[in-house]
Design a protein around this motif. Structure first.
Motif, PDB file in Angstrom:
ATOM      1  N   VAL A 159       0.718  -1.240   0.034  1.00  0.00           N
ATOM      2  CA  VAL A 159       0.122   0.196  -0.084  1.00  0.00           C
ATOM      3  C   VAL A 159       0.907   1.020  -0.262  1.00  0.00           C
ATOM      4  O   VAL A 159       1.786   1.333   0.710  1.00  0.00           O
ATOM      5  N   ALA A 160       0.613   2.185  -1.032  1.00  0.00           N
ATOM      6  CA  ALA A 160       1.489   3.265  -1.228  1.00  0.00           C
ATOM      7  C   ALA A 160       0.943   4.675  -0.190  1.00  0.00           C
ATOM      8  O   ALA A 160      -0.160   4.720  -0.333  1.00  0.00           O
ATOM      9  N   TYR A 161       1.832   4.921   0.746  1.00  0.00           N
ATOM     10  CA  TYR A 161       1.388   5.971   1.632  1.00  0.00           C
ATOM     11  C   TYR A 161       2.590   6.904   1.913  1.00  0.00           C
ATOM     12  O   TYR A 161       3.729   6.502   1.669  1.00  0.00           O
ATOM     13  N   GLY A 162       2.332   7.784   2.677  1.00  0.00           N
ATOM     14  CA  GLY A 162       3.522   8.998   3.020  1.00  0.00           C
ATOM     15  C   GLY A 162       2.894   9.859   4.033  1.00  0.00           C
ATOM     16  O   GLY A 162       1.933   9.760   4.545  1.00  0.00           O
ATOM     17  N   GLU A 163       4.126  10.531   4.430  1.00  0.00           N
ATOM     18  CA  GLU A 163       3.919  11.673   5.679  1.00  0.00           C
ATOM     19  C   GLU A 163       3.116  10.806   6.799  1.00  0.00           C
ATOM     20  O   GLU A 163       2.030  11.486   7.426  1.00  0.00           O
ATOM     21  N   PRO A 164       3.456   9.818   7.434  1.00  0.00           N
ATOM     22  CA  PRO A 164       2.720   9.114   8.668  1.00  0.00           C
ATOM     23  C   PRO A 164       3.194  10.032   9.785  1.00  0.00           C
ATOM     24  O   PRO A 164       4.178  10.388  10.014  1.00  0.00           O
ATOM     25  N   SER A 165       2.144  10.113  10.721  1.00  0.00           N
ATOM     26  CA  SER A 165       2.393  10.464  11.879  1.00  0.00           C
ATOM     27  C   SER A 165       1.523  10.257  13.060  1.00  0.00           C
ATOM     28  O   SER A 165       0.476   9.827  12.537  1.00  0.00           O
ATOM     29  N   GLY A 166       1.814  10.161  14.459  1.00  0.00           N
ATOM     30  CA  GLY A 166       0.757   9.640  15.195  1.00  0.00           C
ATOM     31  C   GLY A 166       1.614   9.436  16.588  1.00  0.00           C
ATOM     32  O   GLY A 166       2.770   9.791  16.791  1.00  0.00           O
ATOM     33  N   THR A 167       0.824   9.020  17.475  1.00  0.00           N
ATOM     34  CA  THR A 167       0.925   8.649  18.863  1.00  0.00           C
ATOM     35  C   THR A 167       0.637   7.409  19.406  1.00  0.00           C
ATOM     36  O   THR A 167      -0.678   6.938  19.027  1.00  0.00           O
ATOM     37  N   VAL A 168       1.290   6.563  20.220  1.00  0.00           N
ATOM     38  CA  VAL A 168       0.761   5.481  20.908  1.00  0.00           C
ATOM     39  C   VAL A 168       0.878   5.957  22.228  1.00  0.00           C
ATOM     40  O   VAL A 168       1.700   6.131  23.098  1.00  0.00           O
ATOM     41  N   THR A 169      -0.434   5.780  23.003  1.00  0.00           N
ATOM     42  CA  THR A 169      -0.454   6.106  24.536  1.00  0.00           C
ATOM     43  C   THR A 169      -0.942   4.716  25.106  1.00  0.00           C
ATOM     44  O   THR A 169      -1.932   4.069  24.885  1.00  0.00           O
ATOM     45  N   LEU A 170      -0.561   4.577  26.387  1.00  0.00           N
ATOM     46  CA  LEU A 170      -0.875   3.686  27.518  1.00  0.00           C
ATOM     47  C   LEU A 170      -1.560   4.574  28.630  1.00  0.00           C
ATOM     48  O   LEU A 170      -0.888   5.154  29.082  1.00  0.00           O
ATOM     49  N   ALA A 171      -2.667   3.935  28.943  1.00  0.00           N
ATOM     50  CA  ALA A 171      -3.447   4.880  30.033  1.00  0.00           C
ATOM     51  C   ALA A 171      -3.790   3.547  31.159  1.00  0.00           C
ATOM     52  O   ALA A 171      -4.442   2.756  30.775  1.00  0.00           O
ATOM     53  N   GLY A 172      -3.512   3.678  32.489  1.00  0.00           N
ATOM     54  CA  GLY A 172      -3.765   2.628  33.352  1.00  0.00           C
ATOM     55  C   GLY A 172      -4.833   3.004  34.466  1.00  0.00           C
ATOM     56  O   GLY A 172      -4.914   4.162  34.698  1.00  0.00           O
ATOM     57  N   SER A 173      -5.481   2.135  34.945  1.00  0.00           N
ATOM     58  CA  SER A 173      -6.525   2.406  35.719  1.00  0.00           C
ATOM     59  C   SER A 173      -6.514   1.508  36.920  1.00  0.00           C
ATOM     60  O   SER A 173      -6.363   0.479  36.755  1.00  0.00           O
ATOM     61  N   HIS A 174      -6.397   2.139  38.328  1.00  0.00           N
ATOM     62  CA  HIS A 174      -6.488   1.384  39.414  1.00  0.00           C
ATOM     63  C   HIS A 174      -7.683   1.744  40.022  1.00  0.00           C
ATOM     64  O   HIS A 174      -8.281   2.824  40.382  1.00  0.00           O
ATOM     65  N   TYR A 175      -8.248   0.708  40.874  1.00  0.00           N
ATOM     66  CA  TYR A 175      -9.480   0.887  41.414  1.00  0.00           C
ATOM     67  C   TYR A 175      -9.528   0.923  42.801  1.00  0.00           C
ATOM     68  O   TYR A 175      -8.952  -0.073  43.477  1.00  0.00           O
ATOM     69  N   PHE A 176     -10.079   1.672  43.721  1.00  0.00           N
ATOM     70  CA  PHE A 176     -10.055   1.854  45.168  1.00  0.00           C
ATOM     71  C   PHE A 176     -11.561   1.911  45.846  1.00  0.00           C
ATOM     72  O   PHE A 176     -12.541   2.273  45.093  1.00  0.00           O
ATOM     73  N   GLY A 177     -11.693   1.815  46.863  1.00  0.00           N
ATOM     74  CA  GLY A 177     -12.871   2.056  47.737  1.00  0.00           C
ATOM     75  C   GLY A 177     -13.855   1.099  47.218  1.00  0.00           C
ATOM     76  O   GLY A 177     -13.601  -0.255  47.209  1.00  0.00           O
ATOM     77  N   GLY A 178     -15.003   1.493  46.993  1.00  0.00           N
ATOM     78  CA  GLY A 178     -16.105   0.457  46.341  1.00  0.00           C
ATOM     79  C   GLY A 178     -15.718  -0.353  45.144  1.00  0.00           C
ATOM     80  O   GLY A 178     -16.477  -1.145  44.969  1.00  0.00           O
ATOM     81  N   LEU A 179     -14.656   0.317  44.514  1.00  0.00           N
ATOM     82  CA  LEU A 179     -14.385  -0.389  43.303  1.00  0.00           C
ATOM     83  C   LEU A 179     -13.055  -1.359  43.421  1.00  0.00           C
ATOM     84  O   LEU A 179     -12.628  -1.638  42.362  1.00  0.00           O
ATOM     85  N   ALA A 180     -12.721  -1.220  44.499  1.00  0.00           N
ATOM     86  CA  ALA A 180     -11.223  -2.030  44.626  1.00  0.00           C
ATOM     87  C   ALA A 180     -11.312  -3.581  44.289  1.00  0.00           C
ATOM     88  O   ALA A 180     -10.378  -4.257  44.123  1.00  0.00           O
ATOM     89  N   ASP A 181     -12.690  -4.222  44.048  1.00  0.00           N
ATOM     90  CA  ASP A 181     -12.518  -5.723  43.518  1.00  0.00           C
ATOM     91  C   ASP A 181     -12.461  -5.707  42.314  1.00  0.00           C
ATOM     92  O   ASP A 181     -12.255  -6.776  41.643  1.00  0.00           O
ATOM     93  N   ARG A 182     -12.226  -4.584  41.562  1.00  0.00           N
ATOM     94  CA  ARG A 182     -11.900  -4.639  40.004  1.00  0.00           C
ATOM     95  C   ARG A 182     -10.512  -4.908  39.525  1.00  0.00           C
ATOM     96  O   ARG A 182      -9.692  -4.379  40.567  1.00  0.00           O
ATOM     97  N   THR A 183     -10.304  -5.663  38.581  1.00  0.00           N
ATOM     98  CA  THR A 183      -8.647  -5.824  38.196  1.00  0.00           C
ATOM     99  C   THR A 183      -8.261  -4.653  37.533  1.00  0.00           C
ATOM    100  O   THR A 183      -8.898  -3.860  36.747  1.00  0.00           O
ATOM    101  N   PRO A 184      -6.996  -4.082  38.078  1.00  0.00           N
ATOM    102  CA  PRO A 184      -6.363  -2.938  37.314  1.00  0.00           C
ATOM    103  C   PRO A 184      -6.452  -3.207  35.812  1.00  0.00           C
ATOM    104  O   PRO A 184      -6.422  -4.283  35.377  1.00  0.00           O
ATOM    105  N   ALA A 185      -6.751  -2.181  34.908  1.00  0.00           N
ATOM    106  CA  ALA A 185      -6.728  -2.026  33.521  1.00  0.00           C
ATOM    107  C   ALA A 185      -6.024  -1.010  32.858  1.00  0.00           C
ATOM    108  O   ALA A 185      -5.603  -0.157  33.363  1.00  0.00           O
ATOM    109  N   THR A 186      -5.484  -1.600  31.800  1.00  0.00           N
ATOM    110  CA  THR A 186      -4.598  -0.648  30.936  1.00  0.00           C
ATOM    111  C   THR A 186      -5.117  -0.503  29.392  1.00  0.00           C
ATOM    112  O   THR A 186      -5.547  -1.865  29.066  1.00  0.00           O
ATOM    113  N   GLN A 187      -5.384   0.685  28.958  1.00  0.00           N
ATOM    114  CA  GLN A 187      -5.811   0.576  27.649  1.00  0.00           C
ATOM    115  C   GLN A 187      -5.019   1.353  26.697  1.00  0.00           C
ATOM    116  O   GLN A 187      -3.988   2.294  27.100  1.00  0.00           O
TER     117      GLN A 187
END
Length: 213
Positions: free
Chosen positions: A127-155
């Protein structure tokens, strides 16, 4: 693989109601020729209004056994007058997301690997393409209190844009770009490459993807 449904090209849009240029209309119609994997669910969506005079958008998800593994949005932009930053009259813009297992998110090379999936999908299909640009981002979530039973997640989130090279008729092969983009979605969702033979390609294990918004 199945070809993309014709409804992908139902609406070539312009923010001001101007007549749609033939090149843009053809580029949108060509999307329907893409060969998609059976795990892909894809449909048109409302395009952005201010990025270019003409725009067409698609939303997609990788779904396996009723579970969303990844989702994303692909926007085709067109400016008949051309755009200096694009080096062309067309531009593709994307957002891709998936949820990762914690051990995978800890890999320091993960952003580079995920970006290579995008460029590698183009190169594997010529596939012919040019001028690529972008970002790759990792975002993590940790849960506390009433949500503490949820497993930490990363998107993981990939935001990228590139210029599809135009053919002799001034129209890019949008079907090839859509096919490559869908392969990126499948890889970030943990599925193996479509040909299943490239031992050099690293894939993530299958996992639960982000909820549809």
């Amino acid at each position: 693989m199945a070809s993309a449904q014709g409804h992908l090209a139902d609406s070539a849009d312009n923010a001001d109601g101007e007549e749609v240029p033939p090149a843009f209309r053809q580029a949108v119609e060509t999307l329907g020729d893409a060969r998609l994997r059976p795990e892909m669910e894809i449909e048109p969506s409302r395009p952005p209004r201010r990025l270019a005079p003409f725009a067409h958008a698609l939303e997609a998800a990788v779904v396996q056994d009723g579970e969303d593994l990844a989702d994303g949005r692909l926007v085709l932009l067109h400016d008949p007058a051309g755009h200096d930053a694009w080096h062309g009259t067309f531009r593709l813009v994307t957002l891709v997301r998936a949820e990762l297992e914690p051990e995978m998110a800890a890999d320091p090379l993960l952003p580079e690997v995920c970006w290579s999936w995008l460029t590698g999908a183009f190169e594997a299909r010529g596939v012919a393409y040019g001028e690529p640009s972008g970002t790759v981002t990792l975002a993590g979530s940790h849960y506390f209190g009433g949500l503490a039973d949820r497993t930490p997640a990363t998107q993981i989130e990939i935001r990228a844009s590139w210029t599809p090279r135009e053919g002799r008729d001034g129209v890019p092969d949008t079907a090839a770009h859509l096919t490559a983009w869908c392969e990126l979605l499948c890889q970030i969702g943990g599925l193996p490459p479509a040909n299943g033979t490239d031992a050099a390609v690293v894939t993530l294990p299958q996992r639960r993807g982000p909820e549809r918004r």
